[in-house]
Write a protein that holds these residues in place. Structure first.
Motif, PDB file in Angstrom:
ATOM      1  N   ILE A  62      44.229  65.792  46.487  1.00  0.00           N
ATOM      2  CA  ILE A  62      45.220  64.957  45.468  1.00  0.00           C
ATOM      3  C   ILE A  62      44.633  65.178  44.128  1.00  0.00           C
ATOM      4  CG2 ILE A  62      45.966  62.641  45.479  1.00  0.00           C
ATOM      5  CD1 ILE A  62      44.871  62.340  48.435  1.00  0.00           C
ATOM      6  N   PHE A 107      47.680  64.600  36.760  1.00  0.00           N
ATOM      7  CA  PHE A 107      48.829  65.653  35.809  1.00  0.00           C
ATOM      8  C   PHE A 107      48.084  66.212  34.924  1.00  0.00           C
ATOM      9  CE2 PHE A 107      48.200  61.910  33.036  1.00  0.00           C
ATOM     10  CZ  PHE A 107      48.171  62.677  31.957  1.00  0.00           C
ATOM     11  N   ASN A 108      46.545  65.793  34.701  1.00  0.00           N
ATOM     12  CA  ASN A 108      46.172  66.613  33.388  1.00  0.00           C
ATOM     13  C   ASN A 108      45.815  67.964  33.629  1.00  0.00           C
ATOM     14  OD1 ASN A 108      43.923  65.487  34.469  1.00  0.00           O
ATOM     15  ND2 ASN A 108      42.947  65.440  32.786  1.00  0.00           N
ATOM     16  N   LYS A 157      48.280  67.589  47.309  1.00  0.00           N
ATOM     17  CA  LYS A 157      49.282  66.744  46.832  1.00  0.00           C
ATOM     18  C   LYS A 157      49.101  66.672  45.348  1.00  0.00           C
ATOM     19  CE  LYS A 157      50.414  63.078  45.670  1.00  0.00           C
ATOM     20  NZ  LYS A 157      50.916  62.891  44.067  1.00  0.00           N
ATOM     21  N   GLU A 208      53.047  64.299  40.607  1.00  0.00           N
ATOM     22  CA  GLU A 208      54.448  64.243  40.785  1.00  0.00           C
ATOM     23  C   GLU A 208      55.118  64.452  39.571  1.00  0.00           C
ATOM     24  OE1 GLU A 208      52.449  61.789  41.124  1.00  0.00           O
ATOM     25  OE2 GLU A 208      53.137  59.932  40.657  1.00  0.00           O
ATOM     26  N   VAL A 237      50.148  60.273  49.906  1.00  0.00           N
ATOM     27  CA  VAL A 237      48.523  60.118  49.601  1.00  0.00           C
ATOM     28  C   VAL A 237      48.081  59.282  51.099  1.00  0.00           C
ATOM     29  CG1 VAL A 237      46.774  58.976  48.355  1.00  0.00           C
ATOM     30  CG2 VAL A 237      48.652  60.371  47.409  1.00  0.00           C
ATOM     31  N   VAL A 294      41.382  63.371  42.786  1.00  0.00           N
ATOM     32  CA  VAL A 294      40.790  63.284  41.239  1.00  0.00           C
ATOM     33  C   VAL A 294      41.888  62.540  40.527  1.00  0.00           C
ATOM     34  CG1 VAL A 294      40.344  64.432  38.941  1.00  0.00           C
ATOM     35  CG2 VAL A 294      39.630  65.672  41.132  1.00  0.00           C
ATOM     36  N   GLY A 295      41.759  61.580  39.794  1.00  0.00           N
ATOM     37  CA  GLY A 295      42.652  60.726  39.195  1.00  0.00           C
ATOM     38  C   GLY A 295      42.078  59.501  38.544  1.00  0.00           C
ATOM     39  N   SER A 296      42.735  58.425  38.296  1.00  0.00           N
ATOM     40  CA  SER A 296      42.209  57.278  37.487  1.00  0.00           C
ATOM     41  C   SER A 296      41.410  56.544  38.666  1.00  0.00           C
ATOM     42  CB  SER A 296      43.428  56.427  37.003  1.00  0.00           C
ATOM     43  OG  SER A 296      44.211  55.939  38.109  1.00  0.00           O
ATOM     44  N   ILE A 322      42.612  54.189  41.582  1.00  0.00           N
ATOM     45  CA  ILE A 322      43.127  54.953  42.802  1.00  0.00           C
ATOM     46  C   ILE A 322      41.969  55.694  43.307  1.00  0.00           C
ATOM     47  CG2 ILE A 322      44.894  56.615  43.520  1.00  0.00           C
ATOM     48  CD1 ILE A 322      46.405  54.370  41.870  1.00  0.00           C
ATOM     49  N   TYR A 329      40.246  53.046  45.480  1.00  0.00           N
ATOM     50  CA  TYR A 329      41.425  52.991  46.844  1.00  0.00           C
ATOM     51  C   TYR A 329      41.174  54.050  47.661  1.00  0.00           C
ATOM     52  CZ  TYR A 329      45.442  52.907  49.409  1.00  0.00           C
ATOM     53  OH  TYR A 329      46.519  52.990  50.636  1.00  0.00           O
ATOM     54  N   LEU A 373      37.108  61.519  42.330  1.00  0.00           N
ATOM     55  CA  LEU A 373      36.662  61.329  41.044  1.00  0.00           C
ATOM     56  C   LEU A 373      37.718  60.827  40.063  1.00  0.00           C
ATOM     57  CD1 LEU A 373      35.737  64.083  42.360  1.00  0.00           C
ATOM     58  CD2 LEU A 373      35.444  65.433  40.199  1.00  0.00           C
ATOM     59  N   GLY A 424      38.090  58.017  36.461  1.00  0.00           N
ATOM     60  CA  GLY A 424      38.296  58.117  34.982  1.00  0.00           C
ATOM     61  C   GLY A 424      36.950  58.231  34.216  1.00  0.00           C
ATOM     62  N   CYS A 438      39.628  64.544  31.216  1.00  0.00           N
ATOM     63  CA  CYS A 438      38.709  63.595  31.636  1.00  0.00           C
ATOM     64  C   CYS A 438      37.450  63.704  31.046  1.00  0.00           C
ATOM     65  CB  CYS A 438      38.473  63.589  33.172  1.00  0.00           C
ATOM     66  SG  CYS A 438      37.794  65.284  33.443  1.00  0.00           S
ATOM     67  N   PHE A 474      43.193  57.855  27.400  1.00  0.00           N
ATOM     68  CA  PHE A 474      43.849  59.141  27.684  1.00  0.00           C
ATOM     69  C   PHE A 474      44.680  59.838  26.823  1.00  0.00           C
ATOM     70  CE2 PHE A 474      44.531  61.962  31.394  1.00  0.00           C
ATOM     71  CZ  PHE A 474      43.258  62.417  31.463  1.00  0.00           C
ATOM     72  N   SER A 528      33.152  56.796  37.504  1.00  0.00           N
ATOM     73  CA  SER A 528      33.715  57.989  37.487  1.00  0.00           C
ATOM     74  C   SER A 528      33.661  58.917  38.690  1.00  0.00           C
ATOM     75  CB  SER A 528      33.055  58.759  36.263  1.00  0.00           C
ATOM     76  OG  SER A 528      33.281  58.065  34.946  1.00  0.00           O
TER      77      SER A 528
HETATM   78  P1  NAD Z   1      46.524  58.731  38.798  1.00  0.00           P
HETATM   79  O1  NAD Z   1      45.619  58.096  39.156  1.00  0.00           O
HETATM   80  O2  NAD Z   1      47.561  58.031  38.242  1.00  0.00           O
HETATM   81  O3  NAD Z   1      47.125  59.764  39.861  1.00  0.00           O
HETATM   82  C1  NAD Z   1      46.482  60.986  40.598  1.00  0.00           C
HETATM   83  C2  NAD Z   1      46.901  61.012  41.643  1.00  0.00           C
HETATM   84  O4  NAD Z   1      46.947  60.071  42.475  1.00  0.00           O
HETATM   85  C3  NAD Z   1      48.447  61.761  41.602  1.00  0.00           C
HETATM   86  O5  NAD Z   1      48.329  62.589  42.635  1.00  0.00           O
HETATM   87  C4  NAD Z   1      49.183  60.689  41.848  1.00  0.00           C
HETATM   88  O6  NAD Z   1      50.437  61.006  42.396  1.00  0.00           O
HETATM   89  C5  NAD Z   1      48.268  59.886  42.868  1.00  0.00           C
HETATM   90  N1  NAD Z   1      48.553  58.093  42.906  1.00  0.00           N
HETATM   91  C6  NAD Z   1      49.181  57.475  41.841  1.00  0.00           C
HETATM   92  N2  NAD Z   1      49.431  56.120  42.196  1.00  0.00           N
HETATM   93  C7  NAD Z   1      48.796  56.269  43.563  1.00  0.00           C
HETATM   94  C8  NAD Z   1      48.752  54.871  44.200  1.00  0.00           C
HETATM   95  N3  NAD Z   1      49.057  53.807  44.060  1.00  0.00           N
HETATM   96  N4  NAD Z   1      48.200  55.249  45.683  1.00  0.00           N
HETATM   97  C9  NAD Z   1      47.718  56.623  45.910  1.00  0.00           C
HETATM   98  N5  NAD Z   1      48.114  57.548  45.189  1.00  0.00           N
HETATM   99  C10 NAD Z   1      48.392  57.535  44.111  1.00  0.00           C
HETATM  100  O7  NAD Z   1      46.113  59.880  37.458  1.00  0.00           O
HETATM  101  P2  NAD Z   1      46.701  60.505  36.547  1.00  0.00           P
HETATM  102  O8  NAD Z   1      47.569  59.870  35.467  1.00  0.00           O
HETATM  103  O9  NAD Z   1      47.464  61.773  37.055  1.00  0.00           O
HETATM  104  O10 NAD Z   1      45.655  61.492  35.808  1.00  0.00           O
HETATM  105  C11 NAD Z   1      45.018  60.969  34.812  1.00  0.00           C
HETATM  106  C12 NAD Z   1      43.631  60.234  35.299  1.00  0.00           C
HETATM  107  O11 NAD Z   1      42.903  61.157  36.070  1.00  0.00           O
HETATM  108  C13 NAD Z   1      42.700  59.630  34.161  1.00  0.00           C
HETATM  109  O12 NAD Z   1      42.148  58.565  34.596  1.00  0.00           O
HETATM  110  C14 NAD Z   1      41.505  60.905  34.091  1.00  0.00           C
HETATM  111  O13 NAD Z   1      40.381  60.504  33.454  1.00  0.00           O
HETATM  112  C15 NAD Z   1      41.532  61.303  35.633  1.00  0.00           C
HETATM  113  N6  NAD Z   1      40.832  62.833  35.803  1.00  0.00           N
HETATM  114  C16 NAD Z   1      39.489  62.432  36.035  1.00  0.00           C
HETATM  115  C17 NAD Z   1      38.914  63.769  36.405  1.00  0.00           C
HETATM  116  C18 NAD Z   1      37.630  63.740  36.658  1.00  0.00           C
HETATM  117  O14 NAD Z   1      36.970  65.037  36.779  1.00  0.00           O
HETATM  118  N7  NAD Z   1      36.588  62.715  36.877  1.00  0.00           N
HETATM  119  C19 NAD Z   1      39.518  64.834  36.178  1.00  0.00           C
HETATM  120  C20 NAD Z   1      40.738  64.946  35.402  1.00  0.00           C
HETATM  121  C21 NAD Z   1      41.514  63.637  35.583  1.00  0.00           C
END
Ligand code: NAD
Length: 495
Positions: free
Chosen positions: A145, A148-149, A172, A175, A208, A223-225, A228, A231, A246, A248, A280, A382, A453
């Motif tokens: 999963i 976007f970045n 995944k 979006e 997800v 990988v994401g915030s 999430i 969770y 992974l 934020g 990130c 970000f 992180s």
């Molecule tokens: P995001 O957390 O909004 O989304 C990440 C993924 O989770 C997406 O595929 C999204 O569809 C899904 N998602 C969103 N809401 C969800 C929910 N409620 N339940 C389950 N899944 C959900 O992150 P983003 O805005 O796409 O990306 C930016 C974030 O990612 C920043 O916080 C950045 O630091 C982090 N990031 C971290 C790394 C790392 O290596 N640590 C690398 C790249 C990006």
């Protein structure tokens, strides 16, 4: 409008009533619609992966590395095509998009060496005529999963190793920019990967959650915030899966008084504003150890004034932010910093751009005299906002970094080897740069932060990746001869 699809069992398919809009952030125009998977579509993707795993797990190491080699050649030849899709849907400049693909390709290169990476060990005659050996086997269906970045590089941190280890994948993507993953999926098929081994499931939380709850999914890389990530980690592990999540970041760059301030200012600009700060590993907090802050801020401001913001297909340094909503959120942090008493040296809110006025623009912003209590410092922003904090000693700088809840990346700028070595030893962060502002490890090392992180034990790619996507098995073996006979109910011991 372009209709984006899922990719399941080697086919582009529709699935799910709900739809999301994909924008070109540089024009603000809606350019495509993406389906959000419903439960039935997620189930179809996991079923395809599960069935494909039953044969792919038996594919020889030679077969698996041959597919990776073929994919690597396709990717290398067509990286411009992939970069163009990334720039269109994400907004980063074309050279930056190409850089992302190249860094992702390093992991494909690494995965081509899977025969060596999966070698076990063998001990002959651990007891008389008894041998012991270890082997590693794939875990099964893997969910990936991604955010976007980095729509190409982040999936590529994971799937080449997962597939090369003999697993099947349901990816995944975000979006917001789902196009890159689809191109990759089709090129994997072209490279000879059997149908169902790599699937793309478009969508949001529903998709997800399906991956987190289906018992056939054995491992999840997320990988994401941070909220999430937490969770995903908690839900996935509660359901018995391996999870690496992974999150934020808030990356500090510490500049000691002996540093070359011109080189430090160049580095702060590159790491603070590259990809509009949507990395990130972006530097967002610059910690200047006095008495150099005034001089350093002046040098950064001078460079910043020359940055060109605009459409990533033009000759510019920095593109737009991903959505209008995100752009407004980041601008809100700038206002909050002003309201809290910080000085805005350069304000990107009124930027002049080389591009469509309807794009999601925010120019490079430099904030001085930020304090640890301000939201511009406590939160991951970000966006292209670099905050300067002034401290009086190395110790104070270190404390600031270590007290922050995030621990993804950090950098120190100094010519003092002893100070750099001390920092590397004392700092509580997963990836450290010494006079390197964005210390993203090469594919054969592992990528991952500490504290908020990263949730999980193993980092992305490198040998951690191989370990994450495989299970260890140890075999104790002997070939019987008459001397092995006799009854003995005692616990086995060496003879
Ligand atoms: P995001 O957390 O909004 O989304 C990440 C993924 O989770 C997406 O595929 C999204 O569809 C899904 N998602 C969103 N809401 C969800 C929910 N409620 N339940 C389950 N899944 C959900 O992150 P983003 O805005 O796409 O990306 C930016 C974030 O990612 C920043 O916080 C950045 O630091 C982090 N990031 C971290 C790394 C790392 O290596 N640590 C690398 C790249 C990006």
């Amino acid at each position: 409008m372009e209709q984006i699809h899922h990719y399941i069992n080697g086919q582009l398919v529709a699935g799910g009533e709900r739809r999301g809009t994909v924008f070109n952030p540089a024009t603000g125009a809606a350019i495509a619609e993406v389906p959000f998977a419903d439960q039935a579509t997620a189930d179809a993707a996991i079923t395809a992966a599960s069935e494909a795993f039953n044969s792919w797990r038996h594919a020889s190491l030679a077969t698996r590395s041959t597919v990776m080699f073929a994919f690597r050649e396709i990717l290398n030849a067509r990286k411009g095509e992939l970069a163009a899709v990334i720039t269109q849907q994400h907004g980063k400049t074309l050279p930056d998009a190409l850089g992302e693909v190249t860094r992702g390709q390093e992991v494909v290169d690494f995965a081509c060496g899977i025969p060596h990476l999966m070698k076990g060990s063998f001990s002959e005659n651990v007891s008389t005529n008894v041998d012991v050996y270890s082997i590693r086997q794939p875990v099964g269906v893997v969910g990936i999963i991604s955010p976007f970045n980095f729509p190409a590089m982040v999936p590529m941190w994971f799937f080449p190793i997962a597939i090369a280890c003999g697993n099947s994948v349901v990816a995944k993507p975000s979006e917001k920019d789902p196009g890159a993953a689809l191109l990759i999926a089709q090129w994997l098929t072209e490279a000879g990967l059997p149908d169902g081994v790599f699937n793309v499931l478009q969508g949001d939380k529903v998709a997800v959650d399906a991956l987190l709850h289906d018992a056939r999914v054995k491992a999840v890389s997320f990988v994401g915030s941070t909220p999430i990530a937490r969770y995903v980690y908690e839900t996935g592990t509660k359901n018995g899966k391996r999870v690496q999540a992974l999150g934020g970041a808030k990356n500090h760059m510490v500049v000691l008084p002996d540093a070359d301030l011109d080189l430090a200012a160049d580095a702060a600009i590159n790491a603070g504003f590259g990809s509009a700060g949507e990395r990130c590993m972006a530097i967002s907090a610059l910690v200047a150890v006095e008495p150099i802050a005034d001089a350093l801020v002046a040098k950064i401001a001078e460079r910043l004034a020359k940055l060109r913001t605009g459409d990533g297909t033009h000759e510019v340094d920095m593109g737009p932010l991903i959505t209008q909503e995100h752009r407004d959120r980041v601008a809100g942090y700038v206002q909050a910093a002003i309201d809290a008493g910080a000085t805005v040296v350069a304000d990107g809110r009124g930027v002049t751009v080389d591009g469509d006025e309807n794009g999601f623009w925010l120019g490079p912003t430099l904030i001085d005299h930020a304090t640890p209590a301000m939201s511009v410092y406590t939160d991951e922003i970000f966006g292209p906002v670099l905050s300067v904090l002034r401290v009086n000693s190395y110790q104070e700088a270190l404390q600031l970094v270590n007290d922050h809840p995030y621990g993804n990346g950090t950098a120190i700028f100094t010519n003092d080897g002893g100070a750099a070595r001390r920092f590397q030893h004392e700092v509580e962060v997963g990836m450290v740069g010494i006079n390197v502002p964005i210390p993203v490890p090469m594919a054969y090392f592992s990528f991952g932060g500490w504290k908020a992180s990263l949730f999980g034990d193993l980092h992305a790619h490198g040998t951690d990746g191989v370990q994450f996507y495989t299970r260890g098995k140890v075999v104790t073996s002997r070939w019987l001869d008459p001397s092995h006979g006799g009854i003995n109910l005692g616990f086995p011991q060496n003879r």
